[in-house]
Design a protein around this motif. Structure first.
Motif, PDB file in Angstrom:
ATOM      1  N   MET A 222       0.853  -1.191   0.000  1.00 53.84           N
ATOM      2  CA  MET A 222       0.000   0.000   0.000  1.00 53.84           C
ATOM      3  C   MET A 222       0.888   1.240   0.000  1.00 53.84           C
ATOM      4  O   MET A 222       1.972   1.231   0.561  1.00 53.84           O
ATOM      5  CB  MET A 222      -0.918   0.005   1.217  1.00 53.84           C
ATOM      6  CG  MET A 222      -1.819  -1.209   1.325  1.00 53.84           C
ATOM      7  SD  MET A 222      -2.934  -1.157   2.731  1.00 53.84           S
ATOM      8  CE  MET A 222      -4.090   0.080   2.223  1.00 53.84           C
ATOM      9  N   TYR A 223       0.404   2.286  -0.651  1.00 44.45           N
ATOM     10  CA  TYR A 223       1.175   3.528  -0.693  1.00 44.45           C
ATOM     11  C   TYR A 223       0.246   4.720  -0.503  1.00 44.45           C
ATOM     12  O   TYR A 223      -0.962   4.636  -0.720  1.00 44.45           O
ATOM     13  CB  TYR A 223       1.944   3.647  -2.016  1.00 44.45           C
ATOM     14  CG  TYR A 223       1.088   3.832  -3.239  1.00 44.45           C
ATOM     15  CD1 TYR A 223       0.803   5.103  -3.750  1.00 44.45           C
ATOM     16  CD2 TYR A 223       0.565   2.735  -3.918  1.00 44.45           C
ATOM     17  CE1 TYR A 223       0.026   5.268  -4.868  1.00 44.45           C
ATOM     18  CE2 TYR A 223      -0.199   2.888  -5.045  1.00 44.45           C
ATOM     19  CZ  TYR A 223      -0.481   4.158  -5.523  1.00 44.45           C
ATOM     20  OH  TYR A 223      -1.258   4.326  -6.645  1.00 44.45           O
ATOM     21  N   GLN A 224       0.845   5.817  -0.115  1.00 48.14           N
ATOM     22  CA  GLN A 224       0.105   7.036   0.194  1.00 48.14           C
ATOM     23  C   GLN A 224      -0.191   7.800  -1.085  1.00 48.14           C
ATOM     24  O   GLN A 224       0.687   8.020  -1.919  1.00 48.14           O
ATOM     25  CB  GLN A 224       0.920   7.920   1.144  1.00 48.14           C
ATOM     26  CG  GLN A 224       0.116   9.032   1.798  1.00 48.14           C
ATOM     27  CD  GLN A 224      -0.693   8.527   2.978  1.00 48.14           C
ATOM     28  OE1 GLN A 224      -0.443   7.437   3.480  1.00 48.14           O
ATOM     29  NE2 GLN A 224      -1.671   9.305   3.408  1.00 48.14           N
ATOM     30  N   ILE A 225      -1.440   8.201  -1.265  1.00 48.19           N
ATOM     31  CA  ILE A 225      -1.817   9.025  -2.416  1.00 48.19           C
ATOM     32  C   ILE A 225      -1.429  10.464  -2.121  1.00 48.19           C
ATOM     33  O   ILE A 225      -1.666  10.982  -1.020  1.00 48.19           O
ATOM     34  CB  ILE A 225      -3.330   8.919  -2.687  1.00 48.19           C
ATOM     35  CG1 ILE A 225      -3.699   7.479  -3.050  1.00 48.19           C
ATOM     36  CG2 ILE A 225      -3.756   9.860  -3.804  1.00 48.19           C
ATOM     37  CD1 ILE A 225      -5.180   7.259  -3.255  1.00 48.19           C
ATOM     38  N   ARG A 260      -3.890   0.445  -2.729  1.00 43.82           N
ATOM     39  CA  ARG A 260      -3.099  -0.770  -2.894  1.00 43.82           C
ATOM     40  C   ARG A 260      -2.437  -0.777  -4.265  1.00 43.82           C
ATOM     41  O   ARG A 260      -3.058  -0.411  -5.262  1.00 43.82           O
ATOM     42  CB  ARG A 260      -3.971  -2.016  -2.742  1.00 43.82           C
ATOM     43  CG  ARG A 260      -4.372  -2.308  -1.312  1.00 43.82           C
ATOM     44  CD  ARG A 260      -5.039  -3.668  -1.203  1.00 43.82           C
ATOM     45  NE  ARG A 260      -5.415  -3.965   0.172  1.00 43.82           N
ATOM     46  CZ  ARG A 260      -4.619  -4.531   1.054  1.00 43.82           C
ATOM     47  NH1 ARG A 260      -3.376  -4.866   0.706  1.00 43.82           N
ATOM     48  NH2 ARG A 260      -5.025  -4.782   2.279  1.00 43.82           N
ATOM     49  N   LEU A 261      -1.222  -1.209  -4.305  1.00 45.09           N
ATOM     50  CA  LEU A 261      -0.501  -1.348  -5.562  1.00 45.09           C
ATOM     51  C   LEU A 261      -1.064  -2.551  -6.319  1.00 45.09           C
ATOM     52  O   LEU A 261      -1.229  -3.628  -5.742  1.00 45.09           O
ATOM     53  CB  LEU A 261       0.983  -1.541  -5.284  1.00 45.09           C
ATOM     54  CG  LEU A 261       1.948  -1.387  -6.452  1.00 45.09           C
ATOM     55  CD1 LEU A 261       1.898   0.011  -7.027  1.00 45.09           C
ATOM     56  CD2 LEU A 261       3.360  -1.718  -5.997  1.00 45.09           C
ATOM     57  N   SER A 262      -1.383  -2.373  -7.583  1.00 40.49           N
ATOM     58  CA  SER A 262      -1.979  -3.437  -8.385  1.00 40.49           C
ATOM     59  C   SER A 262      -0.958  -3.995  -9.362  1.00 40.49           C
ATOM     60  O   SER A 262      -0.086  -3.264  -9.856  1.00 40.49           O
ATOM     61  CB  SER A 262      -3.199  -2.918  -9.148  1.00 40.49           C
ATOM     62  OG  SER A 262      -4.207  -2.530  -8.245  1.00 40.49           O
ATOM     63  N   PHE A 273       0.240 -11.007  -3.364  1.00 34.65           N
ATOM     64  CA  PHE A 273      -1.153 -10.597  -3.227  1.00 34.65           C
ATOM     65  C   PHE A 273      -1.693 -10.987  -1.850  1.00 34.65           C
ATOM     66  O   PHE A 273      -1.228 -11.932  -1.218  1.00 34.65           O
ATOM     67  CB  PHE A 273      -1.997 -11.248  -4.333  1.00 34.65           C
ATOM     68  CG  PHE A 273      -1.532 -10.930  -5.717  1.00 34.65           C
ATOM     69  CD1 PHE A 273      -1.953  -9.782  -6.358  1.00 34.65           C
ATOM     70  CD2 PHE A 273      -0.651 -11.769  -6.381  1.00 34.65           C
ATOM     71  CE1 PHE A 273      -1.515  -9.474  -7.626  1.00 34.65           C
ATOM     72  CE2 PHE A 273      -0.199 -11.476  -7.659  1.00 34.65           C
ATOM     73  CZ  PHE A 273      -0.633 -10.319  -8.281  1.00 34.65           C
ATOM     74  N   ASP A 274      -2.691 -10.232  -1.443  1.00 38.08           N
ATOM     75  CA  ASP A 274      -3.310 -10.466  -0.149  1.00 38.08           C
ATOM     76  C   ASP A 274      -4.360 -11.566  -0.298  1.00 38.08           C
ATOM     77  O   ASP A 274      -5.498 -11.316  -0.697  1.00 38.08           O
ATOM     78  CB  ASP A 274      -3.958  -9.179   0.362  1.00 38.08           C
ATOM     79  CG  ASP A 274      -4.532  -9.355   1.767  1.00 38.08           C
ATOM     80  OD1 ASP A 274      -4.263 -10.404   2.389  1.00 38.08           O
ATOM     81  OD2 ASP A 274      -5.258  -8.455   2.231  1.00 38.08           O
TER      82      ASP A 274
END
Length: 1021
Positions: A222-225, A260-262, A273-274
């Motif tokens: 996950m990364y911050q927008i 989430r990074l795709s 992947f989760d």
């Protein structure tokens, strides 16, 4: 063998379910070959020898239940007896799951079958026959395998056509099981004669297909927008607080600070992947999309079942080989041939009623498909999650279009109010209404019409000013820039959605979908190859050429020309009606009747046009589809684009031809008094009102636009589905009265969805909005209130379409798309055409240019006084042709010597009487100059708006770049971790090797096995 025993048999893969009818497999699970993939509680104990067979001999395990009504098994002995539990429907959530209550139904196939008149009693008797007879029947090979069946040895009453469909279903469903899908059949339903095949995709199949389709799935990372800072952040927070009451109450619509990074799904990289919750990792939309791709890809090559011998059998064998070579039946072909009657994914559940479990469909119904939330934003992310990207993009586009209509409506209202405020100050209309001017006009028709006073057209002149004033020119320029801004705004919104929905880099998937041939195309290729083989020609890699399609192309060309000609003929017929009705009403002796002739004729003619347009719209839609079908396009994408082009062309001509006539042709070719132009030597061409044709154009545009939206877009969309639903209800009620036992059962989810309307595509939805967009932009100079009426219509249209998709239609298959396709190009074309049409409307239809010419060239005092007299020419009544003069020349109470008519011609006392005057050429030059200047200026401004607004928002481009960098970092860390682990193993191995070398010779000899083991370790690594 006991008669109540259950037998496990093995059938060849080509005929997986044996020669039994469809009705023999009520509630039986069809298991895939790899039984280890099926959960333990739902699987069945099978001898392991079946898994050791060669690939070409692999088949499907079938359970043959004998005398199932008399079996008294415990539940733990076989999971196939789920249907005997107390409430199996509750366990499977009334059709949303298999009978085990654990495997979710991802797709439904529906087929028709015929039950015997004796029903279940005969079926039970047939099952209780002598076991040796049944064993002999079971050992017979399937038809089409090279062994013939005798009529007496088979079922005596056989419907060969239905039998052929059944065999195709058996082969196709067997192939689906081999592809890894799990099936369950249900024919014990409330709908008589309808069987359902429930399809479930297990986890390994979902993973395999997701990797094949390159579906982007969220990873653990996950990364911050990036968030705005400073003043922009404060402005955004204020806007969010203000708009909070109009935001839908759904989780997907809340602003997100992290994402989430795709990454395209890969089975080798599942650790990225989760997968903590595998049941929800692939949502229902994704699962149905995966199953549909398998259904399209899986083929059925079985030839028609034949009972013949000799030559007929040879033909069947040839046809079978041909189908195997070039004609394969996928789900689209099977649906087209009636093997299956429907195929659809299920809705998530009920949307109304008591004790309804929360689901996305219910949430959409409450927060989107309700007229009570018309003032709220649409939950576009939830729409996309439930219906897919293509439908989500349509509603997102419709929402952006509706939002952009708000400023256009406000400006249009201001322009209209400006006209209302200045109507009493308009000098030309004041002069026309002034009784003291005593201007006598020439008759509007021959003989029956008399002379009339210009002041009698006062109301028309004043009304014309509401739409024909200097502000309309500004509004035309504004709407041209509005159209360009709208297109740019949509492109930016589309990029934001692509980023949010992980659609960046989608072109590869589009190519894969585009190359899939349609069922009709494959059938046509098969037909062509069979013809060539009959002539003993080579038929490898057949395809349709332009020569094959030439008759269809010719039919298309002739058909479209005929339809366009029919539209022109109908418009011409309405013109004849207007002329003849005006002449008939002019005979009326009452002054009020004569004064309302023009309004009556215009209103009735427009209503006729409206009715004809609505009828022809439906007819042209069917004809466009038929013309596209006979072309046999290869892919669905080609079919859709050609259908859109034909339908748009025909409907555009149908909707706008009457408006084009009033705007650019009416009153242009009437001639002059004494030398009028006649149709059929009896009907005189109609003229514009003294105030010009713009008012009539406004009436025409407003009635057609409002009537089309109210009747066609709203009443038809509400009424027709309700009527179809009522008809289906009556049919089901009639069936229920015949079978009270079935009536008492609660319907399964797939039965309820089967009674809904099938999804027919987005073309009708887009088409009505594109036609409306044309009304808003093409002739907006004559009707500034068009954006307002379009806005009011769209507010209803959004909720109407939403309600239709959620409650009236079967759930469509989710289709991925990153844009609205060909519709964007059509919108751009209409925007460019609108600039040209509005330039001509302002210069040729309105009096804006003649007023400017008079003001700056002919006015004596720099005002508009005398303008009306300047635009009128004089005619000497003694120059009337014989038989065309008024029958009652003294109708006004005095004898008329000179009458006036609207034109720029020389007076009767001139040397070149009635010739075109130099004023005409001056006005014409000014009109053409205005068209050129207006068109180029507005086009330049539109292109400047297009250039100055970037297609991709800056923050989105930064986020996309950030995703790429983060993805590279993830893989670099993964590679570094692998290298570190490998180095650790090498160091460990090196230390072990040193320890082995430091042992004494005696110890080394005694531990030679250990030494050998030490040296073999690196090979294992």
């Amino acid at each position: 063998m006991d008669k109540d025993e259950i037998h496990l048999r093995r059938l060849p893969a080509a005929a997986p379910w044996g020669p039994h009818g469809d009705s023999e497999f009520h509630g039986v699970d069809f298991l895939p070959e790899d039984l280890s993939e099926v959960p333990e509680e739902t699987g069945m104990r099978v001898n392991k020898k079946y898994s050791c067979l060669p690939a070409e001999e692999k088949g499907i395990h079938i359970i043959n239940i004998r005398a199932i009504e008399d079996i008294g098994y415990d539940q733990h002995e076989s999971t196939l007896l789920n249907s005997l539990s107390k409430n199996p429907d509750a366990d499977c959530k009334y059709g949303l799951y298999f009978r085990d209550g654990k495997r979710k139904v991802d797709y439904i196939l529906v087929y028709h079958y015929k039950k015997s008149s004796a029903g279940k009693t005969l079926s039970r008797r047939a099952q209780q026959n002598d076991s040796s007879v049944r064993s002999t029947k079971q050992d017979q090979p399937l038809p089409g395998k090279g062994v013939q069946l005798e009529m007496g040895e088979s079922e005596p009453h056989m419907d060969y056509h239905e039998d052929d469909k059944r065999f195709r279903r058996e082969e196709y469903e067997g192939n689906l099981v081999e592809a890894g899908l799990e099936l369950e059949r249900d024919e014990d339903t409330k709908i008589h004669g309808i069987g359902f095949v429930k399809i479930h995709a297990p986890w390994n199949v979902l993973c395999r297909e997701a990797e094949f389709l390159k579906l982007k799935m969220p990873t653990k990372k996950m990364y911050q927008i990036n968030q705005t800072h400073g003043l922009l952040k404060k402005i955004n927070s204020v806007i969010q607080k203000i708009t909070e009451p109009i935001q839908p109450k759904v989780a997907e619509h809340k602003p997100q600070t992290v994402k989430r990074l795709s990454y395209p799904f890969s089975r080798e990289k599942q650790h990225l992947f989760d997968l903590s919750d595998k049941d929800s990792f692939f949502d229902s939309k994704t699962r149905s999309t995966i199953v549909y791709e398998i259904l399209k890809r899986t083929t059925c090559t079985k030839a028609k079942y034949s009972m013949g011998k000799g030559e007929g059998r040879k033909k069947e064998t040839t046809l079978l080989n041909k189908r195997r070579k070039c004609g394969k039946y996928g789900i689209t072909s099977l649906l087209a041939n009636g093997v299956y009657s429907a195929a659809y994914p299920l809705h998530d559940g009920d949307y109304e009623g008591e004790n309804v479990e929360p689901n996305d469909r219910k949430l959409l119904c409450e927060e989107w498909a309700s007229y009570g939330v018309f003032y709220k934003y649409q939950p576009i992310d939830l729409v996309r999650k439930y219906f897919g990207e293509k439908i989500g993009l349509y509603f997102a586009w419709l929402g952006v279009y509706t939002q952009m209509l708000i400023p256009a409506s406000i400006v249009g209202i201001i322009v209209f109010l400006y006209g209302c405020a200045t109507v009493d100050e308009n000098i030309p209309s004041m002069e026309m209404c002034d009784q003291r001017n005593n201007i006598t006009m020439c008759p509007l028709c021959d003989r029956t019409c008399s002379y009339w006073k210009m002041s009698s057209a006062c109301a028309t002149a004043r009304a014309s000013h509401l739409f024909d004033n200097p502000a309309t020119v500004f509004f035309s320029v504004f709407m041209a820039l509005w159209a360009a801004t709208f297109m740019e705004h949509w492109k930016r919104k589309q990029m934001r959605l692509n980023y949010r929905w992980d659609l960046t880099g989608f072109e590869e998937e589009e190519e894969a979908v585009k190359d899939h041939p349609r069922a009709e195309y494959e059938a046509k290729v098969l037909e062509k190859s069979l013809r060539k083989e009959h002539k003993h020609k080579e038929t490898d890699k057949e395809k349709l050429t332009w020569k094959d399609r030439f008759p269809a192309y010719l039919t298309n060309f002739v058909g479209i020309i005929f339809m366009v000609g029919l539209t022109f003929a109908i418009v011409f017929g309405v013109i004849i009606y207007r002329i003849s009705t005006a002449a008939a009403l002019a005979i009326s002796s009452t002054p009020s009747g004569r004064s309302s002739v023009r309004v009556t004729v215009t209103a009735t003619a427009v209503i006729i046009n409206l009715v004809v347009i609505i009828i022809l719209d439906e007819v042209y839609g069917c004809i466009a589809r038929w013309l596209t079908q006979i072309e046999v396009p290869k892919t669905d994408k080609n079919f859709e684009e050609r259908l859109i082009f034909k339908a748009f062309l025909l409907k555009f001509v149908n909707a706008y031809t009457p408006i084009f006539y009033v705007a650019f042709f009416k009153g242009r070719f009437v001639g002059r008094p004494g030398d009028y132009v006649y149709i059929f030597h009896s009907f005189r061409m109609e003229e514009c009102a003294p105030g010009g044709c713009l008012m009539e154009l406004c009436i025409q545009l407003s009635i057609i636009m409002l009537g089309k939206q109210l009747i066609q877009n709203n009443l038809f969309e509400i009424g027709i589905p309700k009527m179809k639903k009522f008809i289906r209800y009556l049919k089901l009620k009639r069936r229920r009265s015949l079978d009270h036992e079935e009536h008492m059962k609660k319907k399964q989810r797939y039965e309820v969805d089967y009674n809904l309307e099938p999804f027919a595509g987005l073309t009708p939805e887009y088409m009505e909005m594109i036609i409306q967009f044309g009304f808003v932009t093409l002739f907006v100079a004559s009707f500034p209130l068009a954006p307002l009426f379009a806005l009011l219509n769209n507010i209803i249209e959004i909720r109407l379409d939403a309600k239709k998709f959620v409650t009236e239609l079967r759930r469509p298959v989710a289709v991925r798309a990153k844009d609205i396709g060909i519709w964007y190009n059509i919108l751009r074309g209409i925007g460019k055409l609108a600039v040209i049409i509005n330039a001509f409307v302002i210069s040729f239809t309105s009096d804006f240019i003649p007023r400017l010419v008079y003001l700056y060239m002919y006015s004596e005092n720099g005002t508009m006084h005398g303008f009306v007299n300047h635009t009128l020419s004089s005619f000497n009544v003694s120059d009337f042709q014989a038989g065309t003069a008024p029958n009652d020349p003294l109708d006004l109470g005095y004898e008329v010597q000179i009458c006036r008519y609207k034109d720029y011609r020389e007076p009767p006392w001139s040397e070149n009487k009635y010739d075109i005057s130099k004023d005409f050429w001056a006005v014409l030059a000014a009109r053409l100059a205005f068209v050129i200047v207006f068109q180029n200026l507005v086009m330049f401004m539109s292109d400047f708006v297009d250039w100055i607004i970037p297609d991709i928002p800056k923050d989105i481009s930064q986020q996309i770049h950030k995703e790429k960098v983060l993805m590279v970092e993830v893989f670099m860390r993964e590679e570094q971790g692998k290298l570190h682990m490998l180095e650790t193993w090498k160091d460990k191995d090196k230390r072990k090797g040193e320890n082995c070398n430091n042992h004494s010779p005696r110890l080394s000899r005694s531990h030679s096995g250990s030494l050998s083991s030490c040296h073999s370790y690196p090979l294992d690594v």
